[in-house]
Design an enzyme around this catalytic site. Sequence first.
Site, PDB file in Angstrom:
ATOM      1  N   ASN A 208      -1.607 -34.762   3.812  1.00  0.00           N
ATOM      2  CA  ASN A 208      -1.775 -33.369   3.365  1.00  0.00           C
ATOM      3  C   ASN A 208      -3.228 -33.133   2.971  1.00  0.00           C
ATOM      4  OD1 ASN A 208      -2.074 -34.033   0.439  1.00  0.00           O
ATOM      5  ND2 ASN A 208      -0.018 -34.860   0.773  1.00  0.00           N
ATOM      6  N   ASP A 277       6.689 -36.263   0.860  1.00  0.00           N
ATOM      7  CA  ASP A 277       8.130 -36.313   0.588  1.00  0.00           C
ATOM      8  C   ASP A 277       8.892 -37.004   1.710  1.00  0.00           C
ATOM      9  OD1 ASP A 277       8.101 -35.016  -1.897  1.00  0.00           O
ATOM     10  OD2 ASP A 277       7.885 -33.074  -0.917  1.00  0.00           O
ATOM     11  N   PHE A 322       2.165 -32.399 -11.704  1.00  0.00           N
ATOM     12  CA  PHE A 322       1.461 -31.239 -11.167  1.00  0.00           C
ATOM     13  C   PHE A 322       2.373 -30.628 -10.114  1.00  0.00           C
ATOM     14  CE2 PHE A 322      -3.068 -30.618 -12.325  1.00  0.00           C
ATOM     15  CZ  PHE A 322      -3.104 -31.516 -13.375  1.00  0.00           C
ATOM     16  N   LYS A 340      13.002 -33.510 -13.017  1.00  0.00           N
ATOM     17  CA  LYS A 340      12.357 -34.824 -13.059  1.00  0.00           C
ATOM     18  C   LYS A 340      12.360 -35.427 -14.471  1.00  0.00           C
ATOM     19  CE  LYS A 340       9.444 -33.587  -9.112  1.00  0.00           C
ATOM     20  NZ  LYS A 340       8.914 -34.421  -8.036  1.00  0.00           N
TER      21      LYS A 340
HETATM   22  N1  CTP Z   1       5.887 -36.353  -6.797  1.00  0.00           N
HETATM   23  C1  CTP Z   1       6.226 -37.689  -6.843  1.00  0.00           C
HETATM   24  N2  CTP Z   1       6.832 -38.265  -5.785  1.00  0.00           N
HETATM   25  C2  CTP Z   1       7.170 -37.560  -4.680  1.00  0.00           C
HETATM   26  C3  CTP Z   1       6.831 -36.177  -4.633  1.00  0.00           C
HETATM   27  C4  CTP Z   1       6.195 -35.602  -5.708  1.00  0.00           C
HETATM   28  O1  CTP Z   1       5.930 -38.338  -7.845  1.00  0.00           O
HETATM   29  N3  CTP Z   1       7.760 -38.150  -3.667  1.00  0.00           N
HETATM   30  C5  CTP Z   1       5.232 -35.762  -7.970  1.00  0.00           C
HETATM   31  C6  CTP Z   1       3.839 -35.227  -7.702  1.00  0.00           C
HETATM   32  O2  CTP Z   1       2.863 -36.222  -7.956  1.00  0.00           O
HETATM   33  C7  CTP Z   1       3.721 -34.067  -8.677  1.00  0.00           C
HETATM   34  C8  CTP Z   1       5.154 -33.591  -8.844  1.00  0.00           C
HETATM   35  O3  CTP Z   1       5.989 -34.659  -8.382  1.00  0.00           O
HETATM   36  O4  CTP Z   1       3.277 -34.477  -9.940  1.00  0.00           O
HETATM   37  C9  CTP Z   1       5.495 -32.349  -8.093  1.00  0.00           C
HETATM   38  O5  CTP Z   1       5.134 -32.503  -6.733  1.00  0.00           O
HETATM   39  P1  CTP Z   1       5.421 -31.337  -5.690  1.00  0.00           P
HETATM   40  O6  CTP Z   1       5.026 -31.834  -4.321  1.00  0.00           O
HETATM   41  O7  CTP Z   1       4.852 -30.047  -6.175  1.00  0.00           O
HETATM   42  O8  CTP Z   1       6.992 -31.188  -5.778  1.00  0.00           O
HETATM   43  P2  CTP Z   1       8.166 -31.955  -5.110  1.00  0.00           P
HETATM   44  O9  CTP Z   1       8.766 -32.877  -6.083  1.00  0.00           O
HETATM   45  O10 CTP Z   1       7.718 -32.543  -3.804  1.00  0.00           O
HETATM   46  O11 CTP Z   1       9.205 -30.778  -4.868  1.00  0.00           O
HETATM   47  P3  CTP Z   1       9.208 -29.646  -3.708  1.00  0.00           P
HETATM   48  O12 CTP Z   1       9.309 -30.378  -2.425  1.00  0.00           O
HETATM   49  O13 CTP Z   1      10.416 -28.862  -4.057  1.00  0.00           O
HETATM   50  O14 CTP Z   1       7.952 -28.841  -3.868  1.00  0.00           O
END
Ligand code: CTP
Length: 398
Positions: A208, A277, A322, A340
């Site tokens: 990303n 993700d 974040f 979370k």
């Molecule tokens: N995060 C994490 N592990 C993942 C995805 C996200 O620890 N596999 C953490 C990121 O570091 C951030 C927070 O979760 O602090 C939110 O990440 P974000 O990408 O905004 O959200 P997601 O949990 O991926 O949810 P969504 O897909 O619904 O946006």
Amino acid sequence: MEKKTIVVGVTGGIACYKAAALCSKLTQRGYNVEVVLTKNATEFIGPHTFESLTHNRVMVDTFDRNFQSHVEHVALADKADLLLVAPATANIIAKAAHGIADDMLSTTILACDCPKLIAPAMNTRMYENPVTQDNLSALRRYGWEVIEPATGHLACGATGKGKMPEPEDLLEAVDHAVRYEKDLTGLRILVTAGPTRERLDPVRFISNHSTGKMGYAVARAAAYRGAQVTLISGPVSLKKPAYVETVDVESALDMFQAVQSQAEEHDIIIKTAAVADYRPAQVSGEKIKKEEGDLSLPLERTDDILGWLGQHRKPRQFLCGFSMETENLVENSRQKLSRKGIQMICANSLRQEGAGFGGETNVLTLITPSWEEALPLMSKEEAAHRVLDAILRERKPT
Ligand code: CTP
């Protein structure tokens, strides 16, 4: 910030030319910079250069009749919040280590009781000579911070250790020493930053746009404020912050494993990283060759690292995430906060000007279970401090 005075001692080495850039950077950063040149330094660079850059009179010698006071070295030492000798020759190192005070700079050094930094710069053999090393050890014992010289091409034509670090590295050392109140002393803070890369084959990956700037700003700010900081970083092209232990990782799985092994011993964990993700369900050992027609890639979920941290939280451990959104910023981020099981989430919208990937600024909304605060547009450095301020307030026992 009240204006802090940095006394910069410049001694006679070829790295003097970098001292001018250093003084310019210090002045731009808001410090009052007072320069003391040794007589030998004036053979390399003149006082006018420093006077133009710092807007202060430069001092060269104790017997300069233009000074207002006969004890100028003491007056200068009284004003100093920090003394930095850069570049420092073997000669000034030896004098400082033995209390020899025979010119303006060495008398000022002896009269200073503020924090002191020294940046040795000389030929490798001179630097590695046991006499110089003993003198540097003595200075460390007397409380000086010795900034290690860099390795590279030296003025004598050789390549080796002995180069003065770049002005921005010295600026970082000054900031670390005096810029902020050490209100995070005693706290261990884990920060994750940057993107992750999920390999598809030896030449391709899914990732990303994260550049790591926000996370690096948080790690650096926390270290400046006295915390012991570990930074787990995905692949970025940023300079590693000084005074921070950095662990490089590539994929979401690497980051998960690194966080798992570090989490236990940290009081505060701040997850700025943009973790993938999904990852390719299979990684090809060979380059995937194109064929006729389209291609679909099966993806599998990665671990939710922050979710795991929420489930395994130690008592009093503070977890901050974040959240990057393109719509329903606050509602979606609040949902992540409770899903979370974390204590705070810093939300930013990709739709807002000045926020998001890559730039120098951010627009954050800080959200906890009981309140939220929308911060205005500010630099990522300033935003990092506001996040740390909020965490400190929240951690206070009520
Ligand atoms: N995060 C994490 N592990 C993942 C995805 C996200 O620890 N596999 C953490 C990121 O570091 C951030 C927070 O979760 O602090 C939110 O990440 P974000 O990408 O905004 O959200 P997601 O949990 O991926 O949810 P969504 O897909 O619904 O946006």
